[in-house]
Design an enzyme around this catalytic site. Structure first.
Site, PDB file in Angstrom:
ATOM      1  N   HIS A 112      61.318  30.767  42.997  1.00 37.08           N
ATOM      2  CA  HIS A 112      60.854  29.528  42.378  1.00 37.08           C
ATOM      3  C   HIS A 112      60.013  28.672  43.310  1.00 37.08           C
ATOM      4  O   HIS A 112      59.660  27.551  42.972  1.00 37.08           O
ATOM      5  CB  HIS A 112      62.044  28.724  41.841  1.00 37.08           C
ATOM      6  N   GLY A 113      59.747  29.153  44.522  1.00 40.25           N
ATOM      7  CA  GLY A 113      58.828  28.465  45.415  1.00 40.25           C
ATOM      8  C   GLY A 113      59.403  27.358  46.268  1.00 40.25           C
ATOM      9  O   GLY A 113      58.681  26.440  46.633  1.00 40.25           O
TER      10      GLY A 113
END
Length: 174
Positions: free
Chosen positions: A139-140
């Site tokens: 999800h970064g």
């Protein structure tokens, strides 16, 4: 008619009380095993705390160990990583925590964290991301060299397990 006192207890009353007591014991006898099976088994209790020898980890190297079924990052940080982490202003952090709060006094070079992203529990990749720490590719989320969230959806820093140094090279987690 003469006024009668309270009725005298009889055989029927005794049978009601005895049946209720036997029923309560029976319910407890059935319920106890059901509740007891929810307790952790012996293999989990055996892993409640572990000792790990740090002497084999070179400066700048990370290892992942297992504690209570969870991955744990153990990082031997360089002087540059420590200085970089200590220089970050708290106002830049989503979950403000100083580098000193994330390590033990006298052992600032050792960073020990549960290796689960605080967003959805993924395992971040070490030595990557925008802040030379950890990066969760799912999800970064970007964590810095102290495991603090700096960018992305994760709400909190990587979690620190309870640990203590038994000696300079031996740490007890849990």
């Amino acid at each position: 008619m003469a006024h009668q006192d309270a009725p005298q207890p009889g055989r029927r009353d005794f049978l009601y009380i005895a049946a209720g007591a036997v029923g309560a014991v029976g319910v407890a006898g059935v319920t106890w095993p059901l509740i007891n099976q929810l307790n952790p088994d012996a293999s989990v209790l055996a892993l409640a705390s572990i000792e790990f020898d740090l002497s084999g980890i070179e400066e700048g190297q990370s290892v992942t160990i297992k504690w209570r079924g969870l991955p744990v990052f153990v990082r031997h940080r360089t002087a540059a990583e420590i200085a970089e982490a200590q220089a970050v202003p708290l106002s830049d952090l989503k979950d403000p925590e100083t580098d000193e709060q994330r390590t033990k006094p006298g052992h600032e070079q050792w960073l020990i964290m549960i290796a689960n992203c605080t967003h959805l529990g993924c395992v971040p990749v070490g030595e990557s991301g925008d802040f030379d720490g950890w990066f969760c590719p799912c999800h970064g989320s970007h964590y810095d060299s102290a495991g603090r969230i700096r960018k992305g959806p994760a709400p909190k820093n990587l979690v620190l397990p309870p640990y203590e140094f038994v000696s300079d090279t031996l740490v007890k987690i849990g």
